[in-house]
Design an enzyme around this catalytic site. Structure first.
Site, PDB file in Angstrom:
ATOM      1  N   ARG A  28      56.406-103.251  41.902  1.00 11.14           N
ATOM      2  CA  ARG A  28      56.495-101.964  41.224  1.00 11.14           C
ATOM      3  C   ARG A  28      55.126-101.373  40.905  1.00 11.14           C
ATOM      4  NH1 ARG A  28      61.565-100.693  38.922  1.00 11.14           N
ATOM      5  NH2 ARG A  28      60.478 -99.210  37.610  1.00 11.14           N
ATOM      6  N   TRP A  73      50.812 -99.050  38.365  1.00  8.75           N
ATOM      7  CA  TRP A  73      50.581 -98.201  39.528  1.00  8.75           C
ATOM      8  C   TRP A  73      49.987 -96.908  38.989  1.00  8.75           C
ATOM      9  CZ3 TRP A  73      52.225 -93.483  41.577  1.00  8.75           C
ATOM     10  CH2 TRP A  73      52.062 -93.314  42.962  1.00  8.75           C
ATOM     11  N   ASN A  99      55.745 -97.030  31.278  1.00  8.99           N
ATOM     12  CA  ASN A  99      55.971 -96.515  32.634  1.00  8.99           C
ATOM     13  C   ASN A  99      56.261 -95.028  32.520  1.00  8.99           C
ATOM     14  OD1 ASN A  99      55.867 -99.174  33.439  1.00  8.99           O
ATOM     15  ND2 ASN A  99      58.054 -99.349  33.876  1.00  8.99           N
ATOM     16  N   GLY A 100      55.791 -94.229  33.479  1.00  9.26           N
ATOM     17  CA  GLY A 100      56.081 -92.803  33.466  1.00  9.26           C
ATOM     18  C   GLY A 100      54.850 -91.963  33.200  1.00  9.26           C
ATOM     19  N   GLU A 469      62.226 -93.060  60.751  1.00  7.48           N
ATOM     20  CA  GLU A 469      62.099 -94.272  59.948  1.00  7.48           C
ATOM     21  C   GLU A 469      61.135 -95.268  60.589  1.00  7.48           C
ATOM     22  OE1 GLU A 469      62.688 -97.186  56.978  1.00  7.48           O
ATOM     23  OE2 GLU A 469      62.770 -94.995  57.058  1.00  7.48           O
ATOM     24  N   LYS A 473      57.807 -96.695  58.660  1.00  2.00           N
ATOM     25  CA  LYS A 473      57.484 -98.112  58.468  1.00  2.00           C
ATOM     26  C   LYS A 473      56.085 -98.418  59.003  1.00  2.00           C
ATOM     27  CE  LYS A 473      60.674 -99.321  56.149  1.00  2.00           C
ATOM     28  NZ  LYS A 473      60.465 -97.989  55.643  1.00  2.00           N
ATOM     29  N   GLU A 476      53.551 -96.933  56.512  1.00  2.00           N
ATOM     30  CA  GLU A 476      53.547 -97.587  55.203  1.00  2.00           C
ATOM     31  C   GLU A 476      52.762 -98.888  55.187  1.00  2.00           C
ATOM     32  OE1 GLU A 476      57.633 -96.569  52.828  1.00  2.00           O
ATOM     33  OE2 GLU A 476      57.824 -97.804  54.616  1.00  2.00           O
ATOM     34  N   HIS A 492      56.904 -79.208  72.510  1.00  3.14           N
ATOM     35  CA  HIS A 492      56.674 -78.003  71.714  1.00  3.14           C
ATOM     36  C   HIS A 492      55.521 -78.200  70.734  1.00  3.14           C
ATOM     37  CE1 HIS A 492      60.172 -75.980  73.330  1.00  3.14           C
ATOM     38  NE2 HIS A 492      60.894 -77.071  73.096  1.00  3.14           N
ATOM     39  N   LYS A 591      57.484 -99.495  44.716  1.00  2.00           N
ATOM     40  CA  LYS A 591      58.871 -99.617  45.158  1.00  2.00           C
ATOM     41  C   LYS A 591      59.768 -98.549  44.563  1.00  2.00           C
ATOM     42  CE  LYS A 591      62.198-101.770  47.306  1.00  2.00           C
ATOM     43  NZ  LYS A 591      62.240-101.702  48.783  1.00  2.00           N
TER      44      LYS A 591
END
Length: 596
Positions: A28, A73, A99-100, A469, A473, A476, A492, A591
């Site tokens: 996290r 984070w 947190n926040g 996706e 990945k 990331e 295009h 996360k």
């Protein structure tokens, strides 16, 4: 984002519980970490960097009957020892983790500074212990002082505080998750259940605006005015082993290999292959004239797939980025269903989009992995994807489970007449994923193309979300440039970026018009000397034009994307591993994104 852990009632084991919880919560937030333990005084130790640095710095003799910990984070201020949590007041008698984001912290900090308070960090959080300090100086009790401080802040937050001379933890939340763990002789607090799952599987989920007081195994929950609330205790079905690496080098690799098990759990009791029917208790009686999906990141790609499945079944459906929908929602009418796709059930942008939909009077459905999450509690219905705990920041098994859940939703809302074939394909899917895992040549492909300048992923129809996706990945966890496109869009504009050092992963299954046209796009790439990696079931001719092939078992066209995605997950993992990246904790990412 960020992780909170708290414990009271374990006496001399408090520090061990906090460090274990921080290890579990590191997905996290991982740019700094710290702990505060309270007895007669409050002792704080915190360090910039990963939790190992905190563990090396902390005095093993540092202990007490109550403590809180935090892994950060960054949102305000760079990762430094000073900016790490917990933060204290001028006296050092109050320690707070958060947190926040506190939106009015500039105004509060200026007011507190003018009153003589001294600040040591760049964070918004530090205003909270100073507000508590002022309230205590005015003669308020600790509980009253904590409530007084919270009443003055604006924004999203999960907050926990400990005090010198007290064995209690005080906590509250607004827009950021907090859960209480109920032990026999101890009580726990965390932003996510795995932090204390080794000690108890009995939990109480806090709602926005609620306050918790934990002390020596007892707990109470009150509202903002201090009135006692009745809260039920839930039993968590996960066990501690599910949150361990179990011999794998990384959580991400473990979770890729857990996909067969996760999909079996998602399907169990919900499909009958003999009758070809889908029966999901959570969706019983559900109807919709149209469907709007709202989601972020990987969940948005699952939402795109879900919208395609419903469109194919004759139900008007669209997928929206939740961050856009929250500020500019699409028109709704009677019979509109808004589906929030969110692994954690706590994604701030998705929650904001769902609340916007609810304010307009439409029915909402949470498609989530977490029982008791905010989305699950707030929405009219909840479809659990049952993937089990996912620790790696890059979502893998939850995407596959979301895609399968989208098929369950589609089958519930519409009957195209092909349900028996789809149900059989879904039941076969876990075994086919295992076949891919056992035979994949992804590591060899990664070895061949690890030094590429960039990566492109193309697909049509149901393969387009998987192309997106696959690129996500790669971005990331490898930090390499990667892009996903509908195959027909290459010419295009994006074709200008294709070179001999930009491999193109082309997802081609079956022999229908989409497959034929994608093979044509592969020829365009080949003509420009770009290497091609075909992700295919071998039914088309695409392998003739490919430099490498990643094989898929044959299945229904709408199910094949899950198999293709597993191959692309493995490629991204092996490229990142060969580059020595921090796979489970990629830079700048967390996360659960609980800020908008």
């Amino acid at each position: 984002m960020c992780g909170i852990i708290g414990c009271t009632g374990r006496e001399t084991e408090t520090l061990d519980v906090l460090l274990h919880g921080l290890d579990t919560l590191e997905y996290r937030g991982y740019d700094s970490a710290g702990v505060a333990l309270a007895n007669g005084t409050v002792e704080v130790c915190k360090r910039e960097g990963e939790i190992d640095r905190l563990r090396a710095a902390v005095d093993p003799a540092m202990d007490g009957p109550v403590g809180i910990g935090h892994t950060r984070w960054s949102t305000h201020g760079p990762p430094t020892d000073e900016n790490a949590h917990p933060h204290t007041d001028c006296t050092g008698d109050v320690a707070v983790v958060h947190n926040g984001i506190i939106e009015n912290y500039d105004e509060l900090k200026a007011e507190l500074t003018a009153a003589g308070h001294e600040f040591e960090s760049d964070t918004d959080t530090e205003v909270v212990p100073h507000l508590v300090e002022d309230a205590l100086a005015d003669g308020l009790s600790r509980d009253e002082a904590f409530r007084s401080a919270v009443a003055r802040i604006e924004g999203s937050y999960a907050l926990a505080a400990v005090f010198a001379g007290s064995e209690a933890i005080l906590a509250t939340r607004e827009g950021s998750p907090l859960v209480v763990g109920v032990g026999d002789d101890a009580a726990y607090l965390a932003s996510d259940v795995p932090a204390f799952l080794e000690y108890t599987d009995r939990v109480v989920y806090l709602d926005d605006g609620e306050f918790a007081r934990l002390e020596s195994g007892s707990w109470t929950v009150t509202d903002a005015e201090g009135r006692l609330l009745e809260k039920s205790i839930s039993q968590v079905e996960w066990d501690a082993e599910e949150t361990a690496k179990s011999g794998y080098d990384h959580y991400m690799l473990k979770e890729i290999h857990e996909q067969p098990r996760a999909l079996r759990k998602c399907l169990r009791g919900r499909v009958d292959e003999l009758t070809g029917t889908v029966d999901v208790e959570a969706l019983e009686g559900l109807t919709a004239e149209s469907v709007q999906f709202v989601a972020c990141g990987t969940s948005y790609h699952a939402a795109l797939y879900g919208a395609q499945r419903l469109q194919a079944a004759g139900v008007p459906a669209q997928a929206f980025l939740a961050s856009e929908y929250a500020t500019a929602p699409a028109p709704v009418s009677e019979g509109t269903l808004v589906v929030g796709v969110t692994q954690s059930g706590e994604t701030a942008d998705t929650l904001a989009a769902l609340r916007r939909a609810q304010a307009r009077g439409v029915e909402t459905l949470a498609m989530t992995n977490v029982v008791g999450s905010t989305a699950a509690r707030d929405c009219d219905r909840t479809l659990l994807i049952r993937a089990g705990p996912e620790i790696g920041v890059a979502a893998t098994k939850t995407f596959s489970s979301q895609v399968v859940a989208c098929n369950l939703l589609s089958a519930t809302l519409a009957d195209r007449g092909d349900s028996r074939e789809i149900v059989q394909a879904l039941r076969d899917l876990p075994g086919q994923i295992q076949e891919v895992l056992d035979s994949s040549r992804a590591e060899a492909v990664a070895e061949r193309f690890v030094d590429s300048d960039g990566y492109f992923f193309i697909g049509r129809g149901h393969q387009h979300p998987v192309a997106l996706e696959g690129a996500l990945k790669m971005k990331e966890i490898t930090y390499k440039h990667a892009e996903g496109f509908p195959a027909g869009e290459l010419k295009h504009g994006p074709l200008a970026l294709v070179t001999a050092r930009t491999p193109v992963f082309a997802i081609v299954t079956g022999t229908d018009e989409e497959a034929t046209k994608t093979v044509g796009n592969v020829k365009e790439v080949e003509a420009r000397d770009a290497p091609v990696v075909a992700v295919t079931d071998g039914a088309s001719t695409v392998d003739r034009y490919a430099d490498a092939v990643l094989e898929l078992p044959e299945t229904e066209p709408c199910v094949a994307p899950v198999l293709a995605n597993v191959q692309l997950q493995l490629v991204a993992y092996h490229v990142a591993n060969k580059l020595g990246r921090s796979i489970d904790k990629p830079r700048n990412l967390a996360k659960s994104v609980t800020v908008e």
